[in-house]
Design an enzyme around this catalytic site. Structure first.
Site, mmCIF file in Angstrom:
data_model
loop_
_atom_site.group_PDB
_atom_site.id
_atom_site.type_symbol
_atom_site.label_atom_id
_atom_site.label_comp_id
_atom_site.label_asym_id
_atom_site.label_seq_id
_atom_site.Cartn_x
_atom_site.Cartn_y
_atom_site.Cartn_z
ATOM 1 N N ASP A 125 42.817 34.851 26.333
ATOM 2 C CA ASP A 125 43.330 35.112 27.687
ATOM 3 C C ASP A 125 43.756 33.805 28.358
ATOM 4 O O ASP A 125 42.961 32.868 28.437
ATOM 5 C CB ASP A 125 42.260 35.799 28.542
ATOM 6 C CG ASP A 125 41.917 37.183 28.021
ATOM 7 O OD1 ASP A 125 41.215 37.271 26.996
ATOM 8 O OD2 ASP A 125 42.376 38.169 28.622
ATOM 9 N N ASP B 39 42.664 27.361 28.070
ATOM 10 C CA ASP B 39 43.197 27.210 29.436
ATOM 11 C C ASP B 39 42.119 27.085 30.511
ATOM 12 O O ASP B 39 42.416 26.720 31.645
ATOM 13 C CB ASP B 39 44.064 28.421 29.803
ATOM 14 C CG ASP B 39 43.213 29.669 30.002
ATOM 15 O OD1 ASP B 39 42.500 30.051 29.049
ATOM 16 O OD2 ASP B 39 43.218 30.231 31.110
ATOM 17 N N ASP C 3 42.041 30.017 22.037
ATOM 18 C CA ASP C 3 41.531 30.908 23.070
ATOM 19 C C ASP C 3 42.538 32.054 23.219
ATOM 20 O O ASP C 3 43.681 31.942 22.737
ATOM 21 C CB ASP C 3 41.400 30.099 24.375
ATOM 22 C CG ASP C 3 41.152 30.990 25.567
ATOM 23 O OD1 ASP C 3 40.188 31.767 25.527
ATOM 24 O OD2 ASP C 3 41.936 30.920 26.544
#
Ligand code: MG
Length: 256
Positions: free
Chosen positions: A20, A196, A18
């Site tokens: 961001d 996240d 991922d």
């Protein structure tokens, strides 16, 4: 628990990252993120060490990722997997483009006047951003549901941190990882996924099902990931240090 490293006696890794909150620290607005020096060269190094088996799996559009990272040489799943670039070839996993702009318009009307909310029309998906001071997750979801009314067969909702994503049916990070794993150079490798957000949980689920490695970045207790990292910095150090060193060592060993 220490983060794992590639085992020279184990299967080769396919690494899915991922962006961001995983490779970049989050900012108040997605346009305000800072790209650390050396991130692109780290990704390119990793790609070389993994014989190409590294891909970014992000909620951002492909165009946004390329503009941000200059990552046009990398394989990418953008818009949560609605658009894929694999070996330089772009394709779409979902097909709801005809209705997405209309749904975004309807959602903008429905949320008009709600402070700090924003409808972000991406290339092949929509993100409805909101702030907990103004509405809770259930209210935000209900608005998004109203906006997709009549299109439930083509679109789905996905909850994130203060965001509801509207995606084509069948699209998500788990499906994107699964798609990559059907094709070289990812095929027959052990998937490793780092993310996240709540929207990454489908990716963790997919990787866990395949006996792979799932790593959550941040402080959430409710995650399906097997490993936890505290910060973006820890992930960068792990990739640049133990992961790259082990891969290089394994490559030298194989060559000798
Ligand atoms: Mg993220």
């Amino acid at each position: 628990m220490n983060l794992p490293v590639p085992d020279s006696n184990g299967p080769d890794w396919a690494v899915f990252l991922d962006v961001d909150g995983t490779l970049l620290n989050l900012a108040e607005h997605p346009d305000d993120v800072l790209v650390p020096d050396g991130l692109l060269s780290l990704l390119i190094c990793l790609k070389r060490a993994l014989n190409g088996a590294v891909a970014l799996v992000s909620g951002r559009s492909l165009a946004s990722l390329d503009a941000l990272l200059g990552a046009a040489s990398l394989d990418v799943a953008g818009c949560h997997g609605a658009e894929i670039r694999l070996n330089g070839q772009a394709s779409l996993l979902g097909s709801a483009d005809a209705v997405i702009p209309k749904v975004a318009e309807r959602l903008a009307m429905l949320s008009d006047g709600i402070p700090l909310s924003m409808v972000e029309l991406k290339t092949h998906s929509i993100a409805f951003h909101y702030r907990h001071q103004q509405m809770d997750a259930l209210q935000a979801r209900q608005l998004a549901l109203k906006a997709i009314a009549g299109q439930e067969g083509r679109l789905r909702l996905l909850d994130g941190k203060q965001v509801v994503e509207i995606l084509p049916q069948g699209v998500g990070k788990g499906a994107a990882i699964s798609h990559f794993l059907e094709h070289p150079p990812f095929k027959n490798r052990l998937p490793v996924f780092v993310g996240d957000d709540v929207t990454d949980e489908e990716g963790f689920l997919e990787v866990n099902k395949r006996g792979g490695i799932s790593i959550h970045v941040g402080s959430s207790d409710s995650t399906l990931a097997q490993y936890k990292a505290v910060s973006v910095a820890e992930i960068a150090e792990w990739l640049a240090g133990p992961v790259c060193r082990s891969l290089e060592y394994n490559q030298r060993k194989d060559a000798s």
